[in-house]
Design an enzyme around this catalytic site. Sequence first.
Site, PDB file in Angstrom:
ATOM      1  N   ARG A 168      50.928  47.531  41.844  1.00 21.99           N
ATOM      2  CA  ARG A 168      51.461  48.511  40.899  1.00 21.99           C
ATOM      3  C   ARG A 168      52.914  48.260  40.533  1.00 21.99           C
ATOM      4  O   ARG A 168      53.415  48.835  39.568  1.00 21.99           O
ATOM      5  CB  ARG A 168      51.357  49.935  41.503  1.00 21.99           C
ATOM      6  CG  ARG A 168      49.921  50.373  41.769  1.00 21.99           C
ATOM      7  CD  ARG A 168      49.207  50.652  40.450  1.00 21.99           C
ATOM      8  NE  ARG A 168      47.798  50.950  40.618  1.00 21.99           N
ATOM      9  CZ  ARG A 168      46.814  50.045  40.508  1.00 21.99           C
ATOM     10  NH1 ARG A 168      47.104  48.785  40.215  1.00 21.99           N
ATOM     11  NH2 ARG A 168      45.558  50.380  40.645  1.00 21.99           N
ATOM     12  N   HIS A 218      38.073  44.139  43.499  1.00 18.95           N
ATOM     13  CA  HIS A 218      37.705  44.611  42.167  1.00 18.95           C
ATOM     14  C   HIS A 218      38.398  45.947  41.833  1.00 18.95           C
ATOM     15  O   HIS A 218      37.830  46.814  41.176  1.00 18.95           O
ATOM     16  CB  HIS A 218      36.182  44.759  42.062  1.00 18.95           C
ATOM     17  CG  HIS A 218      35.645  44.578  40.665  1.00 18.95           C
ATOM     18  ND1 HIS A 218      34.930  43.479  40.270  1.00 18.95           N
ATOM     19  CD2 HIS A 218      35.712  45.376  39.559  1.00 18.95           C
ATOM     20  CE1 HIS A 218      34.572  43.607  39.000  1.00 18.95           C
ATOM     21  NE2 HIS A 218      35.041  44.745  38.543  1.00 18.95           N
ATOM     22  N   PRO A 262      40.789  40.072  34.637  1.00 19.07           N
ATOM     23  CA  PRO A 262      39.816  40.437  33.594  1.00 19.07           C
ATOM     24  C   PRO A 262      39.512  41.932  33.604  1.00 19.07           C
ATOM     25  O   PRO A 262      39.257  42.510  34.659  1.00 19.07           O
ATOM     26  CB  PRO A 262      38.566  39.630  33.974  1.00 19.07           C
ATOM     27  CG  PRO A 262      38.731  39.253  35.415  1.00 19.07           C
ATOM     28  CD  PRO A 262      40.205  39.211  35.682  1.00 19.07           C
ATOM     29  N   ILE A 263      39.584  42.544  32.428  1.00 17.27           N
ATOM     30  CA  ILE A 263      39.202  43.956  32.271  1.00 17.27           C
ATOM     31  C   ILE A 263      38.140  44.021  31.180  1.00 17.27           C
ATOM     32  O   ILE A 263      38.425  43.796  30.000  1.00 17.27           O
ATOM     33  CB  ILE A 263      40.396  44.842  31.883  1.00 17.27           C
ATOM     34  CG1 ILE A 263      41.448  44.862  32.984  1.00 17.27           C
ATOM     35  CG2 ILE A 263      39.923  46.266  31.591  1.00 17.27           C
ATOM     36  CD1 ILE A 263      42.585  45.827  32.739  1.00 17.27           C
TER      37      ILE A 263
HETATM   38  C1  FNR Z   1      37.858  45.508  35.981  1.00 12.27           C
HETATM   39  N1  FNR Z   1      37.685  44.351  36.730  1.00 12.27           N
HETATM   40  C2  FNR Z   1      36.877  43.351  36.244  1.00 12.27           C
HETATM   41  N2  FNR Z   1      36.761  42.186  36.933  1.00 12.27           N
HETATM   42  C3  FNR Z   1      36.036  41.170  36.446  1.00 12.27           C
HETATM   43  O1  FNR Z   1      35.945  40.127  37.089  1.00 12.27           O
HETATM   44  N3  FNR Z   1      35.429  41.283  35.225  1.00 12.27           N
HETATM   45  C4  FNR Z   1      35.497  42.426  34.487  1.00 12.27           C
HETATM   46  O2  FNR Z   1      34.946  42.494  33.398  1.00 12.27           O
HETATM   47  C5  FNR Z   1      36.214  43.510  35.025  1.00 12.27           C
HETATM   48  N4  FNR Z   1      36.280  44.685  34.366  1.00 12.27           N
HETATM   49  C6  FNR Z   1      37.110  45.686  34.806  1.00 12.27           C
HETATM   50  C7  FNR Z   1      37.242  46.860  34.069  1.00 12.27           C
HETATM   51  C8  FNR Z   1      38.167  47.814  34.467  1.00 12.27           C
HETATM   52  C9  FNR Z   1      38.313  49.059  33.666  1.00 12.27           C
HETATM   53  C10 FNR Z   1      38.959  47.602  35.610  1.00 12.27           C
HETATM   54  C11 FNR Z   1      40.007  48.592  36.018  1.00 12.27           C
HETATM   55  C12 FNR Z   1      38.797  46.468  36.354  1.00 12.27           C
HETATM   56  C13 FNR Z   1      38.430  44.153  37.977  1.00 12.27           C
HETATM   57  C14 FNR Z   1      39.775  43.509  37.675  1.00 12.27           C
HETATM   58  O3  FNR Z   1      39.607  42.184  37.279  1.00 12.27           O
HETATM   59  C15 FNR Z   1      40.670  43.498  38.911  1.00 12.27           C
HETATM   60  O4  FNR Z   1      39.986  42.932  40.003  1.00 12.27           O
HETATM   61  C16 FNR Z   1      41.178  44.899  39.271  1.00 12.27           C
HETATM   62  O5  FNR Z   1      41.459  45.654  38.121  1.00 12.27           O
HETATM   63  C17 FNR Z   1      42.429  44.775  40.109  1.00 12.27           C
HETATM   64  O6  FNR Z   1      42.819  46.008  40.575  1.00 12.27           O
HETATM   65  P1  FNR Z   1      43.951  46.934  39.874  1.00 12.27           P
HETATM   66  O7  FNR Z   1      45.100  46.024  39.480  1.00 12.27           O
HETATM   67  O8  FNR Z   1      43.305  47.573  38.684  1.00 12.27           O
HETATM   68  O9  FNR Z   1      44.275  47.875  40.969  1.00 12.27           O
END
Ligand code: FNR
Length: 387
Positions: free
Chosen positions: A318, A285, A98-99
């Site tokens: 990555r 995260h 999730p992002i």
């Molecule tokens: C996230 N992540 C995240 N996790 C989650 O549970 N809900 C969310 O809304 C978000 N939002 C979010 C925004 C952005 C900009 C990032 C980069 C990350 C964390 C995400 O789910 C995940 O755990 C990490 O992104 C994994 O690490 P990498 O692959 O970015 O290194």
Amino acid sequence: MANFGDFNMAIYVTGLSGEKPAFPPGFDEWEARAAELLDPVVYDYVSGGAGDEHTQRSNVSAFKRWSIYPRMLAGAAERDLSIELFGRRYASPLMMAPIGVVGIMHEGLHGDIEAAKASAATGVPLIGSTLMQDPMEDVHAALGETPGFYQLYTPNDRELAESFVHRAEAAGYAGIVVTLDTWGLGWRPRDLRHAAMPQLKGLCLANYFSDPVFRSRLEKTPEDDPVTATLTWAGVFGNPLLNWDDLAWLRGLTDLPLVLKGICHPDDVRRARDGGVDGIYCSTHGGRQAASGPALDFLPGVVAAAGDLPVIFDSGVRTGVDIVKALALGATAVAVGRPYGWGITMGGAAGAEHVLRCLLAEADLTMGLNGYRTIQELTPEVLMRAT
Ligand code: FNR
């Protein structure tokens, strides 16, 4: 049978007619291209992390401390990367994490829908964030045949949490992922420098603004008074008091598979198991919340404590090689965050699809060329600790 690695040769064959791929093949270039395209505030929000960013850097570098034993004459011409997760078969172990701001990472501000389309095109499941720019129902509608998961940030308003979960069920999501590590916001110097946070501008709050329970808490609609609606969101977003006693309530909300995200300690795994969850999601995260340490180091302990529960892993993946290493350390499925996010910025659904196909091709070729045919063959014994 086709292998994911065939994408490799397909690029060369297409190149015979002079055609070059629209997008580059690796993370650094994805990120660099996104940096050129994005507003610096959004770029820093996505790219940055907590504190001195040691956690996010070590999430990545932790993978380099493992080597994969190459095995020769192993007959690994055909590979099977499929996995079983919560009673369904998936063609690969890859997932989209999730992002919360992916919605605004694409020029049209429908990045969540673009991510869903990439999921539909690749069969890689999307875990859709609570913080979407389009409502979860619209995002689900774009997933096609690929199952999707809904990620819950548990608000401090129980009725709102229940409404989110029941909407996700009604929309057709295949599971609920509850993120535990974000009951408050991490210390993020890059964002502090900009003094900016997208959500406080009313962005990525579509699931709240479209929710009947959330709307019932407002005197004026979010359309008529977006500022008050946004401040109301800030007041309900996190619940610092959420604790293990609340797990029974969360578990009771749904019969869908329930996964807890952000679990890194074996004792927390055991408590989650005792609470009846269906899966564990080991993650730091992406180094954005607590400054803790590389998620990969926590994975073996989490896997051992999880027993027969599936473990999803993310943070720092990555490359396809990283995916293979996480699987060898016991992950059932491996998710990526920023990599596909940059794909969305580069080219919407097509950009994210490209990123996912690159990761899968490299994972598949890494397995094949090192002599491993199936994920079952990827055990800790295929790894050697590099000095
Ligand atoms: C996230 N992540 C995240 N996790 C989650 O549970 N809900 C969310 O809304 C978000 N939002 C979010 C925004 C952005 C900009 C990032 C980069 C990350 C964390 C995400 O789910 C995940 O755990 C990490 O992104 C994994 O690490 P990498 O692959 O970015 O290194």
